[in-house]
Design a protein around this motif. Sequence first.
Motif, PDB file in Angstrom:
ATOM      1  N   LEU A 216       0.749  -1.296  -0.106  1.00 36.80           N
ATOM      2  CA  LEU A 216       0.156   0.181   0.022  1.00 36.80           C
ATOM      3  C   LEU A 216       0.800   1.350   0.002  1.00 36.80           C
ATOM      4  CD1 LEU A 216      -2.852  -0.924   2.590  1.00 36.80           C
ATOM      5  CD2 LEU A 216      -3.217  -0.626  -0.073  1.00 36.80           C
ATOM      6  N   LEU A 217       1.779   1.288   0.663  1.00 37.09           N
ATOM      7  CA  LEU A 217       2.879   2.419   0.718  1.00 37.09           C
ATOM      8  C   LEU A 217       3.470   2.702  -0.562  1.00 37.09           C
ATOM      9  CD1 LEU A 217       4.685   2.257   4.132  1.00 37.09           C
ATOM     10  CD2 LEU A 217       3.225   3.955   3.447  1.00 37.09           C
ATOM     11  N   GLU A 218       3.865   1.607  -1.356  1.00 38.76           N
ATOM     12  CA  GLU A 218       4.249   1.797  -2.916  1.00 38.76           C
ATOM     13  C   GLU A 218       3.391   2.321  -3.652  1.00 38.76           C
ATOM     14  OE1 GLU A 218       5.926  -2.286  -3.492  1.00 38.76           O
ATOM     15  OE2 GLU A 218       7.474  -1.926  -2.465  1.00 38.76           O
ATOM     16  N   LYS A 219       2.041   1.903  -3.490  1.00 35.67           N
ATOM     17  CA  LYS A 219       1.022   2.574  -4.412  1.00 35.67           C
ATOM     18  C   LYS A 219       0.909   3.757  -3.940  1.00 35.67           C
ATOM     19  CE  LYS A 219      -1.215  -1.928  -5.208  1.00 35.67           C
ATOM     20  NZ  LYS A 219      -2.263  -2.721  -4.974  1.00 35.67           N
ATOM     21  N   TYR A 220       0.794   4.173  -2.827  1.00 40.55           N
ATOM     22  CA  TYR A 220       0.688   5.553  -2.465  1.00 40.55           C
ATOM     23  C   TYR A 220       1.851   6.363  -2.951  1.00 40.55           C
ATOM     24  CZ  TYR A 220      -0.070   9.467   0.656  1.00 40.55           C
ATOM     25  OH  TYR A 220      -0.150  10.914   0.969  1.00 40.55           O
ATOM     26  N   ASN A 221       2.942   5.814  -2.962  1.00 45.72           N
ATOM     27  CA  ASN A 221       4.130   6.841  -3.525  1.00 45.72           C
ATOM     28  C   ASN A 221       3.895   6.900  -4.883  1.00 45.72           C
ATOM     29  OD1 ASN A 221       5.579   7.310  -0.890  1.00 45.72           O
ATOM     30  ND2 ASN A 221       6.705   5.373  -1.074  1.00 45.72           N
ATOM     31  N   GLU A 222       3.661   5.915  -5.539  1.00 47.25           N
ATOM     32  CA  GLU A 222       3.362   6.232  -7.106  1.00 47.25           C
ATOM     33  C   GLU A 222       2.344   7.119  -7.410  1.00 47.25           C
ATOM     34  OE1 GLU A 222       2.664   2.137  -8.700  1.00 47.25           O
ATOM     35  OE2 GLU A 222       4.477   1.203  -7.936  1.00 47.25           O
ATOM     36  N   LEU A 223       1.276   7.164  -6.590  1.00 49.66           N
ATOM     37  CA  LEU A 223       0.351   8.203  -6.822  1.00 49.66           C
ATOM     38  C   LEU A 223       0.731   9.575  -6.500  1.00 49.66           C
ATOM     39  CD1 LEU A 223      -2.851   6.418  -5.283  1.00 49.66           C
ATOM     40  CD2 LEU A 223      -2.729   6.967  -7.683  1.00 49.66           C
ATOM     41  N   LEU A 224       1.563   9.714  -5.524  1.00 46.88           N
ATOM     42  CA  LEU A 224       1.956  10.797  -5.253  1.00 46.88           C
ATOM     43  C   LEU A 224       3.020  11.470  -6.431  1.00 46.88           C
ATOM     44  CD1 LEU A 224       2.997  10.844  -1.289  1.00 46.88           C
ATOM     45  CD2 LEU A 224       1.013  12.215  -2.206  1.00 46.88           C
ATOM     46  N   VAL A 225       3.894  10.761  -6.757  1.00 41.85           N
ATOM     47  CA  VAL A 225       5.075  10.822  -7.980  1.00 41.85           C
ATOM     48  C   VAL A 225       4.132  11.184  -9.162  1.00 41.85           C
ATOM     49  CG1 VAL A 225       6.758  10.225  -9.405  1.00 41.85           C
ATOM     50  CG2 VAL A 225       6.773   9.767  -6.818  1.00 41.85           C
ATOM     51  N   SER A 226       3.142  10.560  -9.384  1.00 36.03           N
ATOM     52  CA  SER A 226       2.255  10.869 -10.496  1.00 36.03           C
ATOM     53  C   SER A 226       1.306  12.021 -10.512  1.00 36.03           C
ATOM     54  CB  SER A 226       1.277   9.612 -11.325  1.00 36.03           C
ATOM     55  OG  SER A 226       0.303   9.494 -10.034  1.00 36.03           O
ATOM     56  N   ALA A 227       1.134  12.408  -9.357  1.00 34.89           N
ATOM     57  CA  ALA A 227       0.303  13.647  -9.267  1.00 34.89           C
ATOM     58  C   ALA A 227       1.056  15.025  -9.444  1.00 34.89           C
ATOM     59  CB  ALA A 227      -0.468  13.729  -7.834  1.00 34.89           C
ATOM     60  N   ILE A 228       2.486  14.811  -9.318  1.00 32.86           N
ATOM     61  CA  ILE A 228       3.423  15.952  -9.385  1.00 32.86           C
ATOM     62  C   ILE A 228       3.624  16.667 -10.732  1.00 32.86           C
ATOM     63  CG2 ILE A 228       5.618  16.813  -8.726  1.00 32.86           C
ATOM     64  CD1 ILE A 228       5.583  15.045  -6.268  1.00 32.86           C
TER      65      ILE A 228
END
Length: 117
Positions: free
Chosen positions: A105-117
């Motif tokens: 879940l943390l990895e997926k969350y980090n991916e979402l944060l990176v793609s949102a930038i």
Amino acid sequence: MDKHYGQIVEYRVRKNGYSISDLARSIHVNRRSIYNWFNQTHLKKEVIFQIGCVLRHDFSQEFPELFVSEDFKIVKNKSFKQIPDVNSEYANVENEMYKTKYVSLLEKYNELLVSAI
């Protein structure tokens, strides 16, 4: 007068100083189930037996109508370690499973944060 099985079992659990959380973990139920059992007038023989094994207590004294002393022979054996070993292995597997899910879940969350930038 009828025996209140739940109260008798609760008395033994508390007298032995056994944690309700540890007891619940040992027999793979939640704490609420343990408290519900304590409130029941009649308990299943299997439930009382499981609790007796965890506590290493011979319930044939309190419930001669359900058990004979031979039923708890394994409990009297000082080398009886089966329940704690099984439970510690179960707890380790369960902890590892949750840890893996958490990391995923943390990895997926980090991916979402990176793609949102």
